[in-house]
Write a protein that holds these residues in place. Sequence first.
Motif, PDB file in Angstrom:
ATOM      1  N   LEU A 151       0.864  -1.176   0.000  1.00 57.47           N
ATOM      2  CA  LEU A 151       0.000   0.000   0.000  1.00 57.47           C
ATOM      3  C   LEU A 151       0.899   1.224   0.000  1.00 57.47           C
ATOM      4  CD1 LEU A 151      -2.753  -0.991   2.602  1.00 57.47           C
ATOM      5  CD2 LEU A 151      -2.873  -1.096   0.100  1.00 57.47           C
ATOM      6  N   LEU A 152       0.659   2.101  -0.938  1.00 56.93           N
ATOM      7  CA  LEU A 152       1.389   3.349  -1.082  1.00 56.93           C
ATOM      8  C   LEU A 152       0.528   4.427  -0.429  1.00 56.93           C
ATOM      9  CD1 LEU A 152       3.935   4.401  -2.597  1.00 56.93           C
ATOM     10  CD2 LEU A 152       2.429   4.861  -4.526  1.00 56.93           C
ATOM     11  N   ILE A 153       1.035   5.035   0.632  1.00 53.92           N
ATOM     12  CA  ILE A 153       0.269   5.993   1.426  1.00 53.92           C
ATOM     13  C   ILE A 153       0.812   7.394   1.168  1.00 53.92           C
ATOM     14  CG2 ILE A 153      -0.434   6.652   3.758  1.00 53.92           C
ATOM     15  CD1 ILE A 153       0.419   3.683   4.532  1.00 53.92           C
ATOM     16  N   ALA A 154      -0.052   8.289   0.713  1.00 52.36           N
ATOM     17  CA  ALA A 154       0.378   9.665   0.436  1.00 52.36           C
ATOM     18  C   ALA A 154       0.723  10.380   1.733  1.00 52.36           C
ATOM     19  CB  ALA A 154      -0.720  10.423  -0.302  1.00 52.36           C
ATOM     20  N   MET A 155       1.878  11.020   1.740  1.00 54.53           N
ATOM     21  CA  MET A 155       2.287  11.835   2.874  1.00 54.53           C
ATOM     22  C   MET A 155       1.458  13.124   2.885  1.00 54.53           C
ATOM     23  SD  MET A 155       4.685  10.491   4.747  1.00 54.53           S
ATOM     24  CE  MET A 155       5.630  11.826   5.478  1.00 54.53           C
TER      25      MET A 155
ATOM     26  N   ASN B  97      -3.910  13.596  -2.838  1.00 54.53           N
ATOM     27  CA  ASN B  97      -3.971  14.016  -1.442  1.00 54.53           C
ATOM     28  C   ASN B  97      -4.669  12.962  -0.587  1.00 54.53           C
ATOM     29  OD1 ASN B  97      -5.165  15.312   0.968  1.00 54.53           O
ATOM     30  ND2 ASN B  97      -4.120  17.093   0.170  1.00 54.53           N
ATOM     31  N   LYS B  98      -3.966  12.474   0.430  1.00 53.40           N
ATOM     32  CA  LYS B  98      -4.474  11.487   1.391  1.00 53.40           C
ATOM     33  C   LYS B  98      -5.011  10.223   0.715  1.00 53.40           C
ATOM     34  CE  LYS B  98      -5.304  14.496   5.290  1.00 53.40           C
ATOM     35  NZ  LYS B  98      -6.223  14.926   6.326  1.00 53.40           N
ATOM     36  N   THR B  99      -4.313   9.772  -0.319  1.00 56.85           N
ATOM     37  CA  THR B  99      -4.737   8.548  -0.989  1.00 56.85           C
ATOM     38  C   THR B  99      -3.951   7.344  -0.485  1.00 56.85           C
ATOM     39  OG1 THR B  99      -3.196   8.896  -2.823  1.00 56.85           O
ATOM     40  CG2 THR B  99      -5.469   9.689  -3.125  1.00 56.85           C
ATOM     41  N   VAL B 100      -4.557   6.192  -0.685  1.00 58.41           N
ATOM     42  CA  VAL B 100      -3.914   4.900  -0.460  1.00 58.41           C
ATOM     43  C   VAL B 100      -4.022   4.169  -1.789  1.00 58.41           C
ATOM     44  CG1 VAL B 100      -3.941   2.723   0.824  1.00 58.41           C
ATOM     45  CG2 VAL B 100      -4.612   4.854   1.959  1.00 58.41           C
TER      46      VAL B 100
ATOM     47  N   PRO C 189     -14.039   1.048   5.851  1.00 51.94           N
ATOM     48  CA  PRO C 189     -14.784   2.037   5.067  1.00 51.94           C
ATOM     49  C   PRO C 189     -13.828   2.948   4.287  1.00 51.94           C
ATOM     50  CG  PRO C 189     -15.696   1.869   7.282  1.00 51.94           C
ATOM     51  CD  PRO C 189     -14.413   1.063   7.263  1.00 51.94           C
ATOM     52  N   ILE C 190     -14.234   3.333   3.094  1.00 51.79           N
ATOM     53  CA  ILE C 190     -13.391   4.108   2.175  1.00 51.79           C
ATOM     54  C   ILE C 190     -12.753   5.310   2.864  1.00 51.79           C
ATOM     55  CG2 ILE C 190     -13.434   5.561   0.095  1.00 51.79           C
ATOM     56  CD1 ILE C 190     -15.684   3.675  -0.937  1.00 51.79           C
ATOM     57  N   GLU C 191     -13.547   6.077   3.582  1.00 55.07           N
ATOM     58  CA  GLU C 191     -13.052   7.321   4.182  1.00 55.07           C
ATOM     59  C   GLU C 191     -12.078   7.085   5.333  1.00 55.07           C
ATOM     60  OE1 GLU C 191     -16.717   6.061   6.328  1.00 55.07           O
ATOM     61  OE2 GLU C 191     -16.249   6.298   4.206  1.00 55.07           O
ATOM     62  N   GLN C 192     -11.943   5.848   5.797  1.00 58.32           N
ATOM     63  CA  GLN C 192     -11.032   5.535   6.900  1.00 58.32           C
ATOM     64  C   GLN C 192      -9.757   4.811   6.457  1.00 58.32           C
ATOM     65  OE1 GLN C 192     -13.180   3.439   9.978  1.00 58.32           O
ATOM     66  NE2 GLN C 192     -14.877   4.882   9.904  1.00 58.32           N
ATOM     67  N   ARG C 193      -9.627   4.499   5.172  1.00 54.24           N
ATOM     68  CA  ARG C 193      -8.494   3.685   4.700  1.00 54.24           C
ATOM     69  C   ARG C 193      -7.143   4.381   4.861  1.00 54.24           C
ATOM     70  NH1 ARG C 193     -11.720   1.053  -0.446  1.00 54.24           N
ATOM     71  NH2 ARG C 193     -12.975  -0.304   0.877  1.00 54.24           N
ATOM     72  N   TRP C 194      -7.064   5.671   4.611  1.00 50.05           N
ATOM     73  CA  TRP C 194      -5.789   6.382   4.747  1.00 50.05           C
ATOM     74  C   TRP C 194      -5.330   6.354   6.209  1.00 50.05           C
ATOM     75  CZ3 TRP C 194      -4.152  11.183   6.935  1.00 50.05           C
ATOM     76  CH2 TRP C 194      -2.908  11.628   6.490  1.00 50.05           C
ATOM     77  N   LYS C 195      -6.239   6.668   7.112  1.00 53.46           N
ATOM     78  CA  LYS C 195      -5.916   6.675   8.539  1.00 53.46           C
ATOM     79  C   LYS C 195      -5.542   5.269   9.012  1.00 53.46           C
ATOM     80  CE  LYS C 195      -7.884   8.299  12.929  1.00 53.46           C
ATOM     81  NZ  LYS C 195      -7.699   7.157  13.807  1.00 53.46           N
ATOM     82  N   LYS C 196      -6.290   4.274   8.592  1.00 51.20           N
ATOM     83  CA  LYS C 196      -6.038   2.896   9.008  1.00 51.20           C
ATOM     84  C   LYS C 196      -4.686   2.403   8.473  1.00 51.20           C
ATOM     85  CE  LYS C 196      -8.016  -1.082  10.476  1.00 51.20           C
ATOM     86  NZ  LYS C 196      -8.719  -1.352  11.680  1.00 51.20           N
ATOM     87  N   ALA C 197      -4.350   2.764   7.241  1.00 48.81           N
ATOM     88  CA  ALA C 197      -3.062   2.350   6.660  1.00 48.81           C
ATOM     89  C   ALA C 197      -1.899   2.995   7.407  1.00 48.81           C
ATOM     90  CB  ALA C 197      -3.015   2.700   5.174  1.00 48.81           C
TER      91      ALA C 197
ATOM     92  N   GLU D  31      -1.975   4.033  10.540  1.00 54.79           N
ATOM     93  CA  GLU D  31      -1.951   3.426  11.876  1.00 54.79           C
ATOM     94  C   GLU D  31      -1.253   2.075  11.845  1.00 54.79           C
ATOM     95  OE1 GLU D  31      -6.084   3.347  12.978  1.00 54.79           O
ATOM     96  OE2 GLU D  31      -6.047   5.424  13.688  1.00 54.79           O
ATOM     97  N   LYS D  32      -1.389   1.352  10.723  1.00 49.77           N
ATOM     98  CA  LYS D  32      -0.712   0.054  10.590  1.00 49.77           C
ATOM     99  C   LYS D  32       0.800   0.218  10.708  1.00 49.77           C
ATOM    100  CE  LYS D  32      -0.230  -3.889   7.602  1.00 49.77           C
ATOM    101  NZ  LYS D  32      -0.300  -4.449   6.317  1.00 49.77           N
ATOM    102  N   LEU D  33       1.309   1.383  10.296  1.00 49.73           N
ATOM    103  CA  LEU D  33       2.732   1.687  10.413  1.00 49.73           C
ATOM    104  C   LEU D  33       3.097   2.195  11.807  1.00 49.73           C
ATOM    105  CD1 LEU D  33       3.299   3.507   7.013  1.00 49.73           C
ATOM    106  CD2 LEU D  33       4.207   1.281   7.685  1.00 49.73           C
ATOM    107  N   GLY D  34       2.086   2.433  12.648  1.00 49.37           N
ATOM    108  CA  GLY D  34       2.343   2.973  13.972  1.00 49.37           C
ATOM    109  C   GLY D  34       2.533   4.478  13.955  1.00 49.37           C
ATOM    110  N   ILE D  35       1.998   5.131  12.924  1.00 51.51           N
ATOM    111  CA  ILE D  35       2.180   6.576  12.759  1.00 51.51           C
ATOM    112  C   ILE D  35       0.850   7.290  12.957  1.00 51.51           C
ATOM    113  CG2 ILE D  35       2.771   8.394  11.101  1.00 51.51           C
ATOM    114  CD1 ILE D  35       4.604   6.354   9.733  1.00 51.51           C
ATOM    115  N   ASP D  36       0.892   8.361  13.734  1.00 50.03           N
ATOM    116  CA  ASP D  36      -0.250   9.261  13.834  1.00 50.03           C
ATOM    117  C   ASP D  36       0.070  10.444  12.939  1.00 50.03           C
ATOM    118  OD1 ASP D  36      -2.262  11.050  14.434  1.00 50.03           O
ATOM    119  OD2 ASP D  36      -1.996  10.920  16.610  1.00 50.03           O
TER     120      ASP D  36
END
Length: 184
Positions: A8-12, A21-24, A158-166, A168-173
């Motif tokens: 998963l590529l997570i936008a910074m 912006n904020k895509t996964v 849920p779609i709107e939570q995927r960026w945050k969840k991804a 969090e999987k890295l342990g990053i807030d």
Amino acid sequence: MESLENQLLIAMPALDDAYFNKTVTYICEHNEEGAMGLIINLPVNVTLNELLVQIDAKKEEAPELGQQVLTGGPVSQDRGFVLHSPQSCWKQSLSLSKEVMITTSKDILMALGTEEAPEKYMVTLGYAGWGPGQLEEELKNNAWLLTPADGDIVFNTPIEQRWKKATEKLGIDMAHLSPDIGHA
């Protein structure tokens, strides 16, 4: 070169491209020729029911097909992709991992909402693409974070939570990350 497939590529937060912006993005293919992925958290204003009726006017609407279609990326937005749980009976299917397959044939679309459909799936229009070395350069410039793909994020979150969840999987807030780009 180490392949980034099934990541998963997570936008910074500092990524200044309005489109990403904020895509996964699920990386489907990565080799010497470049990379291809599908954004999994950018809905378009079309439901799956509406898309299927556009494709085949005889297709009846099914209540369970009210989910949003996603923009897979800015390239070839007239082309559809289905990310789904493993099921090998479709034309043009490719296994990406033990949890995820990709299919581009119309037969899978027409099966959605029936007993023949995969257990889990999402439909995207278009894809994100990078030329040779482009994605690696963007990673060096801190535009993206990577984490192994997770079927729970891809299919159950849920779609709107995927960026945050991804993240969090890295342990990053991400709320604690500076939007300023720097190099250590």
